[in-house]
Design a protein around this motif. Structure first.
Motif, short mmCIF file in Angstrom:
data_model
loop_
_atom_site.label_atom_id
_atom_site.label_comp_id
_atom_site.label_asym_id
_atom_site.label_seq_id
_atom_site.Cartn_x
_atom_site.Cartn_y
_atom_site.Cartn_z
N UNK A 1 0.87 -1.17 0.00
CA UNK A 1 0.00 0.00 0.00
C UNK A 1 0.91 1.23 0.00
N UNK A 2 0.46 2.26 -0.70
CA UNK A 2 1.14 3.55 -0.67
C UNK A 2 0.37 4.44 0.29
N UNK A 3 1.06 5.00 1.26
CA UNK A 3 0.49 5.92 2.23
C UNK A 3 1.00 7.32 1.91
N UNK A 4 0.11 8.30 1.85
CA UNK A 4 0.53 9.68 1.63
C UNK A 4 0.29 10.47 2.90
N UNK A 5 1.35 11.05 3.43
CA UNK A 5 1.25 12.01 4.52
C UNK A 5 0.74 13.28 3.85
N UNK A 6 -0.59 13.40 3.75
CA UNK A 6 -1.21 14.31 2.80
C UNK A 6 -1.34 15.75 3.25
N UNK B 1 0.85 10.26 -8.03
CA UNK B 1 0.52 9.05 -7.29
C UNK B 1 -0.87 8.51 -7.64
N UNK B 2 -1.83 9.40 -7.88
CA UNK B 2 -3.17 8.96 -8.30
C UNK B 2 -3.08 8.16 -9.60
N UNK C 1 -3.13 -0.10 -3.95
CA UNK C 1 -3.93 0.75 -3.06
C UNK C 1 -3.13 1.94 -2.57
N UNK C 2 -3.79 3.08 -2.53
CA UNK C 2 -3.18 4.33 -2.10
C UNK C 2 -4.10 4.97 -1.08
N UNK D 1 -11.20 2.59 -7.25
CA UNK D 1 -11.16 1.40 -6.40
C UNK D 1 -9.83 1.31 -5.65
N UNK D 2 -8.84 2.08 -6.08
CA UNK D 2 -7.50 1.99 -5.50
C UNK D 2 -7.13 3.16 -4.59
#
Length: 152
Positions: free
Chosen positions: A2-7, A18-19, A28-29, A43-44
């Motif tokens: 999974x990609x996590x973004x410290x948004x 990234x999108x 999954x992001x 869905x991701x």
């Protein structure tokens, strides 16, 4: 993976890269922030709204990440937490953190924090540039290509 973004502080142009990548490679992001975020329907792609406060989003990411996950963050303690849990961290300016360089980055960060606490004006990072965007895109592409190759 999974990609996590410290948004909270991630530049919009990096989120857009990234999108597109999440859709293209079907990874999954999750964006994590202390405010509601707009993102493409997918869905991701999803988002998590955490309470306001220092490091709340960072703690959420570290608490919920799995080995092999990737965090996109300029926050060095979050990067260190990801690496400690067997994950990876990539700075929006294209620096991939490793066990070796995250320790050095933490030391520099702590020294700068002490200097600011003592009243020394240290300035901030330079404005985000086109070169930063390209460095991120290139490093991210190398990381994803390598990770997908190793896990298929």
């Amino acid at each position: 993976m999974r990609i996590w973004i410290d948004a909270d502080a991630c530049p919009k142009v990096i989120k857009e890269i990234l999108y597109r990548a999440a859709e293209r490679v079907q990874i999954p992001l999750t964006l994590v922030a202390n405010m509601q975020l707009q993102h493409p329907k997918s869905d991701y792609i999803d988002s998590v709204h955490v309470a306001a406060g220092a490091d709340v989003a960072d703690a959420y990411i570290v608490d919920h990440c799995e080995p092999g996950d990737l965090a996109i963050t300029a926050d060095i303690p979050l990067a260190a937490g990801m690496i400690e849990k067997g994950g990876f961290a990539l700075n929006p300016r294209g620096e991939l953190y490793t066990r070796d360089n995250v320790r050095r980055a933490l030391s520099v960060r702590n020294m700068m924090d002490e200097m600011r606490g003592a009243g020394v004006v240290t300035g901030g990072p330079p404005p985000f540039s086109q070169a930063d965007r390209m460095a991120f895109a290139n490093q991210f592409d190398r990381f994803i290509t390598k990770h997908l190759k190793e896990n298929r």
